[in-house]
Design a protein around this motif. Structure first.
Motif, mmCIF file in Angstrom:
data_model
loop_
_atom_site.group_PDB
_atom_site.id
_atom_site.type_symbol
_atom_site.label_atom_id
_atom_site.label_comp_id
_atom_site.label_asym_id
_atom_site.label_seq_id
_atom_site.Cartn_x
_atom_site.Cartn_y
_atom_site.Cartn_z
ATOM 1 N N LYS A 5 0.762 -1.064 -0.035
ATOM 2 C CA LYS A 5 0.045 0.054 0.207
ATOM 3 C C LYS A 5 0.958 1.451 0.091
ATOM 4 O O LYS A 5 0.618 2.188 -0.744
ATOM 5 C CB LYS A 5 -0.835 -0.299 1.088
ATOM 6 C CG LYS A 5 -2.126 -0.919 1.162
ATOM 7 C CD LYS A 5 -3.055 -0.998 2.299
ATOM 8 C CE LYS A 5 -2.581 -1.047 3.418
ATOM 9 N NZ LYS A 5 -3.707 -1.334 4.581
ATOM 10 N N HIS A 110 -16.873 6.539 -0.440
ATOM 11 C CA HIS A 110 -16.062 5.524 -1.135
ATOM 12 C C HIS A 110 -15.062 6.502 -2.004
ATOM 13 O O HIS A 110 -15.540 6.950 -3.107
ATOM 14 C CB HIS A 110 -16.794 4.383 -1.699
ATOM 15 C CG HIS A 110 -15.767 3.383 -2.098
ATOM 16 N ND1 HIS A 110 -14.993 3.651 -3.469
ATOM 17 C CD2 HIS A 110 -15.409 2.138 -1.680
ATOM 18 C CE1 HIS A 110 -14.266 2.460 -3.517
ATOM 19 N NE2 HIS A 110 -14.649 1.713 -2.839
ATOM 20 N N PHE A 131 -10.513 3.974 -0.432
ATOM 21 C CA PHE A 131 -10.757 4.482 1.054
ATOM 22 C C PHE A 131 -12.197 4.601 1.133
ATOM 23 O O PHE A 131 -13.020 5.192 0.637
ATOM 24 C CB PHE A 131 -10.240 5.672 1.585
ATOM 25 C CG PHE A 131 -8.665 5.640 1.194
ATOM 26 C CD1 PHE A 131 -7.704 5.300 2.387
ATOM 27 C CD2 PHE A 131 -8.088 6.020 -0.141
ATOM 28 C CE1 PHE A 131 -6.446 5.335 1.869
ATOM 29 C CE2 PHE A 131 -6.805 5.917 -0.118
ATOM 30 C CZ PHE A 131 -5.968 6.003 0.889
ATOM 31 N N SER A 150 -13.658 2.279 9.572
ATOM 32 C CA SER A 150 -13.154 2.766 7.982
ATOM 33 C C SER A 150 -12.174 1.607 7.611
ATOM 34 O O SER A 150 -11.866 0.876 8.550
ATOM 35 C CB SER A 150 -12.139 4.006 8.232
ATOM 36 O OG SER A 150 -12.982 5.079 8.659
ATOM 37 N N THR A 151 -12.243 1.619 6.231
ATOM 38 C CA THR A 151 -11.337 0.446 5.602
ATOM 39 C C THR A 151 -10.451 1.065 4.565
ATOM 40 O O THR A 151 -11.132 2.105 4.069
ATOM 41 C CB THR A 151 -12.192 -0.957 5.374
ATOM 42 O OG1 THR A 151 -11.384 -1.857 5.072
ATOM 43 C CG2 THR A 151 -13.048 -0.453 4.261
ATOM 44 N N GLU A 152 -9.513 0.389 3.966
ATOM 45 C CA GLU A 152 -8.737 0.728 2.731
ATOM 46 C C GLU A 152 -8.353 -0.415 2.048
ATOM 47 O O GLU A 152 -8.318 -1.491 2.616
ATOM 48 C CB GLU A 152 -7.621 1.520 2.834
ATOM 49 C CG GLU A 152 -6.616 0.880 3.843
ATOM 50 C CD GLU A 152 -5.903 1.774 4.593
ATOM 51 O OE1 GLU A 152 -4.702 1.548 4.566
ATOM 52 O OE2 GLU A 152 -6.216 2.887 4.873
ATOM 53 N N TYR A 179 -10.183 -5.246 0.225
ATOM 54 C CA TYR A 179 -10.125 -4.218 1.247
ATOM 55 C C TYR A 179 -9.684 -5.058 2.374
ATOM 56 O O TYR A 179 -9.614 -6.188 2.445
ATOM 57 C CB TYR A 179 -11.968 -4.063 1.684
ATOM 58 C CG TYR A 179 -12.326 -3.045 0.547
ATOM 59 C CD1 TYR A 179 -12.385 -1.674 0.308
ATOM 60 C CD2 TYR A 179 -13.270 -3.770 -0.580
ATOM 61 C CE1 TYR A 179 -12.966 -1.062 -0.389
ATOM 62 C CE2 TYR A 179 -13.996 -2.878 -1.460
ATOM 63 C CZ TYR A 179 -13.676 -1.601 -1.542
ATOM 64 O OH TYR A 179 -14.415 -0.824 -2.284
#
Length: 209
Positions: A5, A110, A131, A150-152, A179
């Motif tokens: 990432k 998003h 994100f 939250s997630t990415e 994700y």
């Protein structure tokens, strides 16, 4: 995963200077987002674990803006207002409570930041990071409630673009987002964990400036 990432974000940022005076592209997209969600809930008292898998397809709009140089290299951002992850009603089979549980979740706000490389034939590839905020809504017999998270994730895509008159263009794209796992603890101490992946088919129309 964290090193990958970091590398993706570094690549995105490295393109910013090279496209500062490049062609700008703006447009709208329609995404058929096919979510695959695998999750589990660990109950607060008994420690019992319930597993569930949900497949959900959502058709959602987005807007995007890109800056692309003369070599077809550029950076962009795509924004989706909201996308439903899934919902369901559980059986009344929990010894700790009486009554069925209802829950739903959606990806809110998003955003995807990406680099794009397009050749003279209109074929392009994209890679970047997505994100999202995960908002939950539930009616639980325990009286618990779950917060939001939250997630990415990493995104990769491939597609084909065709130029029209007056700087307009259309394109189709197939992409995939992996994700990060999501973990949310309720007010009463129960825990929900989920792994979400998304395969997306996208049609876009835009204009170059």
């Amino acid at each position: 995963m964290n090193k990958l990432k970091t590398l993706v974000l570094a690549i995105c940022l490295s393109f910013v200077a090279s496209v500062a005076s490049a062609e700008m592209r703006m447009g709208v997209s329609v995404h058929a987002m096919m979510f695959e969600t695998t999750g589990s809930e660990t109950l607060r008292t008994s420690g019992n674990v319930t597993n569930k898998s949900v497949d959900e397809t959502a058709v959602v709009p987005s807007i995007f803006i890109e800056a692309v140089n003369s070599d077809g290299l550029g950076v962009g951002i795509d924004y989706v207002p909201v996308a439903e992850l899934g919902s369901g009603t559980g059986d009344d089979d929990d010894a700790e409570t009486s009554g069925a549980n209802k829950a739903s979740a959606e990806l809110a706000s998003h955003s995807t930041i990406y680099v794009i490389a397009q050749n003279e034939n209109g074929l392009f590839v994209k890679a970047g990071m997505a994100f999202a905020d995960v908002d939950t809504t539930e009616t639980l017999s325990t009286g618990d409630s779950y917060g939001n998270a939250s997630t990415e994730g990493l995104m990769a895509g491939i597609g084909l673009s065709r130029d029209l008159d007056n700087g307009m263009f259309v394109r189709g794209e197939l992409s995939y987002v992996d994700y990060d796992d999501i973990s949310i603890t309720s007010t009463g101490g129960s825990t929900v964990k989920a792994d979400v992946d998304s395969t997306n088919v996208t049609f876009s129309i835009g204009k170059s400036f």
